[in-house]
Design a protein around this motif. Structure first.
Motif, short mmCIF file in Angstrom:
data_model
loop_
_atom_site.label_atom_id
_atom_site.label_comp_id
_atom_site.label_asym_id
_atom_site.label_seq_id
_atom_site.Cartn_x
_atom_site.Cartn_y
_atom_site.Cartn_z
N ASN A 1 0.82 -1.22 0.00
CA ASN A 1 0.00 0.00 0.00
C ASN A 1 0.85 1.26 0.00
O ASN A 1 0.53 2.23 -0.70
CB ASN A 1 -0.97 0.00 1.18
N GLU A 2 1.93 1.27 0.76
CA GLU A 2 2.82 2.42 0.76
C GLU A 2 3.46 2.61 -0.62
O GLU A 2 3.60 3.73 -1.10
CB GLU A 2 3.90 2.26 1.84
N SER A 3 3.83 1.51 -1.26
CA SER A 3 4.41 1.58 -2.59
C SER A 3 3.40 2.11 -3.61
O SER A 3 3.74 2.91 -4.48
CB SER A 3 4.92 0.20 -3.02
N ILE A 4 2.16 1.67 -3.49
CA ILE A 4 1.10 2.15 -4.37
C ILE A 4 0.92 3.66 -4.20
O ILE A 4 0.81 4.40 -5.19
CB ILE A 4 -0.23 1.41 -4.09
N GLU A 5 0.91 4.12 -2.97
CA GLU A 5 0.74 5.56 -2.72
C GLU A 5 1.89 6.36 -3.31
O GLU A 5 1.68 7.44 -3.87
CB GLU A 5 0.60 5.84 -1.22
N LEU A 6 3.11 5.85 -3.21
CA LEU A 6 4.25 6.54 -3.82
C LEU A 6 4.10 6.59 -5.34
O LEU A 6 4.34 7.63 -5.96
CB LEU A 6 5.57 5.85 -3.46
N GLY B 1 1.43 9.11 -6.25
CA GLY B 1 1.86 10.48 -6.01
C GLY B 1 2.92 10.99 -6.96
O GLY B 1 2.97 12.19 -7.25
N TYR B 2 3.76 10.11 -7.45
CA TYR B 2 4.91 10.56 -8.23
C TYR B 2 5.01 9.95 -9.62
O TYR B 2 5.76 10.45 -10.45
CB TYR B 2 6.20 10.25 -7.47
N GLY B 3 4.29 8.87 -9.86
CA GLY B 3 4.43 8.16 -11.13
C GLY B 3 3.40 8.55 -12.16
O GLY B 3 2.63 9.49 -11.99
N GLY B 4 3.37 7.78 -13.22
CA GLY B 4 2.42 7.99 -14.30
C GLY B 4 1.02 7.56 -13.89
O GLY B 4 0.80 7.01 -12.82
N THR B 5 0.08 7.76 -14.79
CA THR B 5 -1.33 7.54 -14.52
C THR B 5 -1.64 6.16 -13.95
O THR B 5 -2.31 6.04 -12.94
CB THR B 5 -2.16 7.75 -15.80
N ASP B 6 -1.19 5.11 -14.58
CA ASP B 6 -1.52 3.76 -14.13
C ASP B 6 -0.33 3.01 -13.54
O ASP B 6 -0.41 1.80 -13.33
CB ASP B 6 -2.10 2.95 -15.30
N GLY B 7 0.73 3.72 -13.25
CA GLY B 7 1.91 3.08 -12.68
C GLY B 7 1.64 2.37 -11.38
O GLY B 7 2.22 1.32 -11.10
N HIS B 8 0.73 2.91 -10.59
CA HIS B 8 0.42 2.29 -9.30
C HIS B 8 -0.22 0.91 -9.47
O HIS B 8 0.00 0.02 -8.66
CB HIS B 8 -0.49 3.19 -8.45
N LYS B 9 -0.96 0.72 -10.55
CA LYS B 9 -1.57 -0.59 -10.80
C LYS B 9 -0.49 -1.63 -11.12
O LYS B 9 -0.55 -2.77 -10.67
CB LYS B 9 -2.57 -0.50 -11.95
N TYR B 10 0.49 -1.20 -11.89
CA TYR B 10 1.59 -2.08 -12.25
C TYR B 10 2.39 -2.46 -10.99
O TYR B 10 2.70 -3.63 -10.76
CB TYR B 10 2.48 -1.39 -13.29
N VAL B 11 2.71 -1.44 -10.18
CA VAL B 11 3.45 -1.66 -8.94
C VAL B 11 2.68 -2.64 -8.04
O VAL B 11 3.27 -3.56 -7.47
CB VAL B 11 3.71 -0.31 -8.22
N ASN B 12 1.38 -2.45 -7.92
CA ASN B 12 0.55 -3.32 -7.10
C ASN B 12 0.65 -4.77 -7.59
O ASN B 12 0.90 -5.68 -6.79
CB ASN B 12 -0.91 -2.85 -7.13
N GLY B 13 0.47 -4.99 -8.87
CA GLY B 13 0.51 -6.34 -9.42
C GLY B 13 1.85 -7.02 -9.22
O GLY B 13 1.92 -8.19 -8.81
N VAL B 14 2.93 -6.30 -9.49
CA VAL B 14 4.26 -6.88 -9.37
C VAL B 14 4.58 -7.21 -7.91
O VAL B 14 5.03 -8.31 -7.59
CB VAL B 14 5.33 -5.95 -9.98
N LEU B 15 4.36 -6.25 -7.02
CA LEU B 15 4.70 -6.49 -5.61
C LEU B 15 3.80 -7.54 -4.97
O LEU B 15 4.24 -8.29 -4.10
CB LEU B 15 4.66 -5.18 -4.81
N ASP B 16 2.54 -7.61 -5.40
CA ASP B 16 1.66 -8.64 -4.87
C ASP B 16 2.17 -10.04 -5.24
O ASP B 16 2.21 -10.93 -4.40
CB ASP B 16 0.23 -8.43 -5.39
N ARG B 17 2.60 -10.21 -6.47
CA ARG B 17 3.14 -11.51 -6.89
C ARG B 17 4.48 -11.79 -6.20
O ARG B 17 4.75 -12.92 -5.80
CB ARG B 17 3.26 -11.56 -8.41
N LEU B 18 5.30 -10.76 -6.05
CA LEU B 18 6.58 -10.93 -5.35
C LEU B 18 6.33 -11.33 -3.89
O LEU B 18 7.00 -12.23 -3.37
CB LEU B 18 7.41 -9.65 -5.41
N ALA B 19 5.37 -10.69 -3.24
CA ALA B 19 5.06 -11.01 -1.85
C ALA B 19 4.62 -12.47 -1.71
O ALA B 19 4.99 -13.14 -0.75
CB ALA B 19 3.97 -10.08 -1.32
N THR B 20 3.86 -12.96 -2.68
CA THR B 20 3.42 -14.36 -2.65
C THR B 20 4.62 -15.29 -2.68
O THR B 20 4.63 -16.32 -2.00
CB THR B 20 2.47 -14.65 -3.83
N GLY B 21 5.66 -14.92 -3.43
CA GLY B 21 6.87 -15.73 -3.49
C GLY B 21 7.75 -15.59 -2.26
O GLY B 21 8.35 -16.56 -1.80
#
Length: 164
Positions: free
Chosen positions: A119-124, A127-147
């Motif tokens: 959630n903190e990564s999504i907020e960053l 706040g600072y990235g492109g329009t849909d960058g937070h969605k990409y960050v969410n997907g990648v980190l969610d899969r990484l967390a699962t691993g």
């Protein structure tokens, strides 16, 4: 919306931020400097210490996160690459830096719940990235967390009520 550098966006949100949130924002600024300008750790830390409100950040957390990401960047990039749809170096500087910091926290701060880190990564990214960058960050980190934290992720997902 175009991507903004963390330094130019920092003043936009006049919300109350925790010392850890502020530290993450400063880490993002430092990683952005490193990625875009090639500044080294000492130069980044010296520059950031002079920014207003740096004294309100969790300094110990900031130092651990910034230095840890820079020291482990190759390992972190390799961990992340398995979940990316393109080469790491093709990511926007903001997305790359947010993902590196998030991956480092997931790997090295087990006391922080994985959902908080994501959630903190999504907020960053919002706040600072492109329009849909937070969605990409969410997907990648969610899969990484699962691993990286399978038991924690499964426990959290197992607690959800199906059908809601």
């Amino acid at each position: 919306m175009a991507e903004q550098s963390p330094a130019t966006s920092a003043g936009k949100a006049a919300v109350l931020r925790s010392p850890r949130r502020r530290a993450r924002e400063f880490v993002l600024q430092g990683l952005y400097q490193w990625r875009v300008s090639g500044n080294d750790e000492a130069a980044i830390e010296a520059h950031l210490r002079d920014i207003d409100d740096f004294d309100k950040a969790d300094r110990e957390f900031f130092v651990g996160l910034l230095r840890g990401v820079l020291a482990q960047r190759q390992i972190l990039e390799a961990k992340l690459q398995a979940y990316l749809d393109r080469p790491f170096n093709d990511l926007s500087p903001i997305e790359a830096c947010v993902l590196l910091a998030g991956a480092f926290e997931l790997s090295n701060y087990p006391q922080t719940p994985y959902r908080v880190i994501i959630n903190e990564s999504i907020e960053l990214a919002k706040g600072y990235g492109g329009t849909d960058g937070h969605k990409y960050v969410n997907g990648v980190l969610d899969r990484l967390a699962t691993g990286l934290r399978p038991a924690e992720v499964e426990a959290k997902r197992g607690g959800r009520v199906k059908g809601r």
